[in-house]
Design a protein around this motif. Structure first.
Motif, mmCIF file in Angstrom:
data_model
loop_
_atom_site.group_PDB
_atom_site.id
_atom_site.type_symbol
_atom_site.label_atom_id
_atom_site.label_comp_id
_atom_site.label_asym_id
_atom_site.label_seq_id
_atom_site.Cartn_x
_atom_site.Cartn_y
_atom_site.Cartn_z
ATOM 1 N N ASP A 1 -7.806 -8.389 -37.865
ATOM 2 C CA ASP A 1 -8.035 -9.820 -38.074
ATOM 3 C C ASP A 1 -9.454 -10.095 -38.547
ATOM 4 O O ASP A 1 -9.851 -11.234 -38.720
ATOM 5 C CB ASP A 1 -7.760 -10.595 -36.776
ATOM 6 N N ASP A 2 -10.228 -9.031 -38.724
ATOM 7 C CA ASP A 2 -11.590 -9.161 -39.230
ATOM 8 C C ASP A 2 -11.733 -8.266 -40.462
ATOM 9 O O ASP A 2 -12.488 -7.288 -40.464
ATOM 10 C CB ASP A 2 -12.591 -8.752 -38.147
ATOM 11 N N PRO A 3 -10.988 -8.581 -41.503
ATOM 12 C CA PRO A 3 -10.946 -7.686 -42.666
ATOM 13 C C PRO A 3 -12.275 -7.591 -43.401
ATOM 14 O O PRO A 3 -12.965 -8.588 -43.611
ATOM 15 C CB PRO A 3 -9.868 -8.314 -43.554
ATOM 16 N N ARG B 1 -22.129 -7.090 -43.237
ATOM 17 C CA ARG B 1 -21.437 -8.365 -43.082
ATOM 18 C C ARG B 1 -21.842 -9.348 -44.166
ATOM 19 O O ARG B 1 -21.235 -10.383 -44.320
ATOM 20 C CB ARG B 1 -21.770 -8.978 -41.715
ATOM 21 N N ASP B 2 -22.906 -8.994 -44.871
ATOM 22 C CA ASP B 2 -23.363 -9.866 -45.939
ATOM 23 C C ASP B 2 -22.365 -9.810 -47.088
ATOM 24 O O ASP B 2 -22.138 -8.743 -47.661
ATOM 25 C CB ASP B 2 -24.739 -9.384 -46.412
ATOM 26 N N PRO B 3 -21.737 -10.933 -47.422
ATOM 27 C CA PRO B 3 -20.749 -10.922 -48.500
ATOM 28 C C PRO B 3 -21.307 -10.314 -49.779
ATOM 29 O O PRO B 3 -20.577 -9.688 -50.546
ATOM 30 C CB PRO B 3 -20.423 -12.405 -48.698
ATOM 31 N N ASP B 4 -22.595 -10.463 -49.992
ATOM 32 C CA ASP B 4 -23.183 -9.920 -51.211
ATOM 33 C C ASP B 4 -23.256 -8.408 -51.198
ATOM 34 O O ASP B 4 -23.440 -7.764 -52.218
ATOM 35 C CB ASP B 4 -24.591 -10.487 -51.411
ATOM 36 N N LEU C 1 -13.889 0.452 -36.085
ATOM 37 C CA LEU C 1 -13.905 0.490 -37.542
ATOM 38 C C LEU C 1 -13.604 1.882 -38.092
ATOM 39 O O LEU C 1 -12.869 2.035 -39.069
ATOM 40 C CB LEU C 1 -15.288 0.050 -38.048
ATOM 41 N N PHE C 2 -14.209 2.876 -37.484
ATOM 42 C CA PHE C 2 -14.146 4.235 -38.015
ATOM 43 C C PHE C 2 -13.402 5.161 -37.039
ATOM 44 O O PHE C 2 -13.205 4.793 -35.879
ATOM 45 C CB PHE C 2 -15.570 4.760 -38.263
ATOM 46 N N PRO C 3 -13.044 6.341 -37.463
ATOM 47 C CA PRO C 3 -12.320 7.253 -36.563
ATOM 48 C C PRO C 3 -13.106 7.614 -35.304
ATOM 49 O O PRO C 3 -12.529 8.047 -34.312
ATOM 50 C CB PRO C 3 -12.106 8.503 -37.438
ATOM 51 N N CYS D 1 -10.618 2.603 -40.989
ATOM 52 C CA CYS D 1 -9.209 2.948 -40.763
ATOM 53 C C CYS D 1 -8.269 1.838 -41.248
ATOM 54 O O CYS D 1 -7.169 2.110 -41.718
ATOM 55 C CB CYS D 1 -8.967 3.234 -39.279
ATOM 56 N N ALA D 2 -8.682 0.579 -41.126
ATOM 57 C CA ALA D 2 -7.813 -0.527 -41.536
ATOM 58 C C ALA D 2 -7.895 -0.797 -43.032
ATOM 59 O O ALA D 2 -7.069 -1.536 -43.579
ATOM 60 C CB ALA D 2 -8.172 -1.803 -40.764
ATOM 61 N N ALA D 3 -8.888 -0.248 -43.707
ATOM 62 C CA ALA D 3 -9.041 -0.477 -45.146
ATOM 63 C C ALA D 3 -7.927 0.231 -45.909
ATOM 64 O O ALA D 3 -7.326 1.193 -45.418
ATOM 65 C CB ALA D 3 -10.396 0.019 -45.622
ATOM 66 N N ARG D 4 -7.676 -0.256 -47.109
ATOM 67 C CA ARG D 4 -6.582 0.298 -47.902
ATOM 68 C C ARG D 4 -6.796 0.013 -49.371
ATOM 69 O O ARG D 4 -7.561 -0.868 -49.735
ATOM 70 C CB ARG D 4 -5.242 -0.288 -47.423
ATOM 71 N N SER D 5 -6.120 0.752 -50.194
ATOM 72 C CA SER D 5 -6.175 0.503 -51.623
ATOM 73 C C SER D 5 -4.902 1.065 -52.242
ATOM 74 O O SER D 5 -4.046 1.603 -51.543
ATOM 75 C CB SER D 5 -7.428 1.134 -52.232
ATOM 76 N N GLN D 6 -4.794 0.941 -53.554
ATOM 77 C CA GLN D 6 -3.540 1.354 -54.176
ATOM 78 C C GLN D 6 -3.749 1.955 -55.549
ATOM 79 O O GLN D 6 -4.757 1.735 -56.206
ATOM 80 C CB GLN D 6 -2.591 0.165 -54.277
ATOM 81 N N ASN D 7 -2.759 2.720 -55.960
ATOM 82 C CA ASN D 7 -2.703 3.268 -57.312
ATOM 83 C C ASN D 7 -1.243 3.394 -57.722
ATOM 84 O O ASN D 7 -0.373 3.568 -56.863
ATOM 85 C CB ASN D 7 -3.329 4.661 -57.385
ATOM 86 N N THR D 8 -1.008 3.383 -59.015
ATOM 87 C CA THR D 8 0.343 3.688 -59.461
ATOM 88 C C THR D 8 0.634 5.142 -59.120
ATOM 89 O O THR D 8 -0.276 5.970 -59.076
ATOM 90 C CB THR D 8 0.490 3.475 -60.982
ATOM 91 N N PRO D 9 1.890 5.450 -58.860
ATOM 92 C CA PRO D 9 2.221 6.798 -58.368
ATOM 93 C C PRO D 9 1.828 7.925 -59.312
ATOM 94 O O PRO D 9 1.612 9.053 -58.867
ATOM 95 C CB PRO D 9 3.743 6.742 -58.194
#
Ligand SMILES: [Ca+2]
Ligand SMILES: [Ca+2]
Length: 390
Positions: A123-125, A46-49, A262-264, A365-373
């Motif tokens: 709601d708690d990203p 939870r530590d932002p650092d 958070l996790f599966p 599970c709620a985390a996400r990221s992206q890449n060009t196809p």
């Protein structure tokens, strides 16, 4: 050129994954987590650092023109040469021989994922800029999901049957984590990604040669196929009479029947000190202790399955979804959402064996990221879904 930008973006994503756990076989699925989350503060940074946002890990600055000379780089530890110090999970990673029989199948077994009135997002990203929130209502029809990431053996059957040539093979290169490369390959590379120097463009790296021409997959046929672009993934799923899952389907499947976890498997990263996923332990990117048993990918059925019988939903390899990327989401209820109608990047989910909490808290599970196809790299794979059993 756009492909390089994509790869670079992907590199940033790769920096942000980690953590999992597992059992053995369909009968060893993780029981529902009825514990509210007693150890949440102990296992969730939870530590932002301690959680570097995308900008902090250089993800948003990765572009082809970020590739720079590496001659002045001090060099990095070769994680592949470090003997894993397995502490807890070795026995859990050894699967009974009878469970390996279906590894010979050319396509994955599938399980029915129940539909219903659900929620996606949070709601708690953990990483707000990624658009993990808000938590929003979603209606989903039942669907079928591959129990595992598509393996090298399965992808080889597709290529043998169709003669398909992946985009990495067409471009002639792909991104590989520096710690996996041989000295011979590294000596020939003169460029790296400025914001993420542990990613190197390797000529001849592709699904058959994951670390370049001097590597092969012979001993990794039951590991996830890597260096596949979104188009490659879609082509495989289509050949198997399946399709890529939507982000909503993937996230619902990841949760394994649990709510607000958070996790599966729940909220504790390492229940009873057992690893439930193939992530990174140690000092990223210099030292990977391999405490979970693996410094690279693991077999697609290692670690315990989740409540739906799905393996490695988080960790091991990132997984492509069919959605275009956006960080803006309506809170209006949607039925079978498929994401934006257009975009420049595709959504990937789950994180990889390179994820460490210190800089990439994206193995939720709620985390996400992206890449060009057209991106491909040594930690990005996929699995397929279907409306009908296949
Ligand atoms: Ca690992
Ligand atoms: Ca995965």
């Amino acid at each position: 050129m756009s492909r390089w930008s994509t790869v670079v973006a992907f590199v940033l994503l790769a920096q942000c994954i980690t953590v999992l756990l597992c059992l053995e076989g369909p009968d060893a699925v993780v029981p529902p987590d009825t514990d509210p989350d007693p150890d949440l503060d102990l296992v969730v940074p939870r530590d932002p650092d301690s959680v570097v946002p995308p900008g902090g890990c250089g993800c948003q600055s990765l572009r082809r023109d970020s590739v720079v000379d590496t001659e002045e780089e001090g060099g990095m530890a070769d994680s592949s040469s470090v003997k894993p110090a397995v502490k807890y999970s070795q026995s859990m990673n050894e699967m009974p021989s009878d469970l390996r029989e279906d590894d010979q199948d050319t396509t994955s077994q599938m399980v029915l994922i129940p539909g219903g009135e659900l929620t996606m997002g949070t709601d708690d990203p953990g990483i707000p800029p990624d658009g993990e929130g808000p938590r929003r209502p979603v209606g989903l029809d039942p669907f079928y999901m591959d129990t595992q990431e598509v393996s090298n053996l399965q992808f080889r059957a597709f290529v043998d049957s169709t003669g398909y040539i992946t985009e990495a093979e067409q471009y002639g290169d792909s991104f590989v984590f520096e710690g996996l490369l041989s000295e011979s390959v590294k000596s020939q590379i003169t460029q790296a990604v400025a914001a993420a120097p542990w990613w190197l463009p390797v000529k001849g790296a592709n699904w058959k040669n994951p670390e370049g021409p001097d590597s092969e997959i012979t001993e990794r046929l039951d590991h996830p196929v890597l260096h596949v672009s979104w188009k490659d993934a879609e082509a495989y799923c289509s050949w198997a009479h399946k399709r890529l899952p939507t982000e909503a389907e993937w996230e619902h499947a990841c949760r394994g029947g649990l709510k607000d976890r958070l996790f599966p498997w729940g909220n504790k990263l390492k229940p009873k000190e057992q690893h439930y996923a193939n992530l990174w332990q140690g000092d990223f990117p210099k030292y990977n202790s391999g405490e979970d048993g693996y410094v690279q990918t693991s077999p697609v059925k290692s670690f315990p399955a989740n409540g739906y019988g799905l393996y490695n939903m988080v960790g091991n390899a990132w997984e492509w979804t069919s959605d275009w990327w956006t960080v803006y989401h309506s809170t209006d209820r949607q039925q079978n959402p498929t994401g934006p109608s257009s975009g420049t990047d595709r959504v990937k989910k789950g994180g990889s064996y390179m994820c460490h909490k210190s800089y990439c808290y994206r193995y939720r599970c709620a985390a996400r990221s992206q890449n060009t196809p057209d991106s491909s790299a040594s930690n990005l794979g996929f699995r397929c879904a279907s409306a009908e059993p296949r």
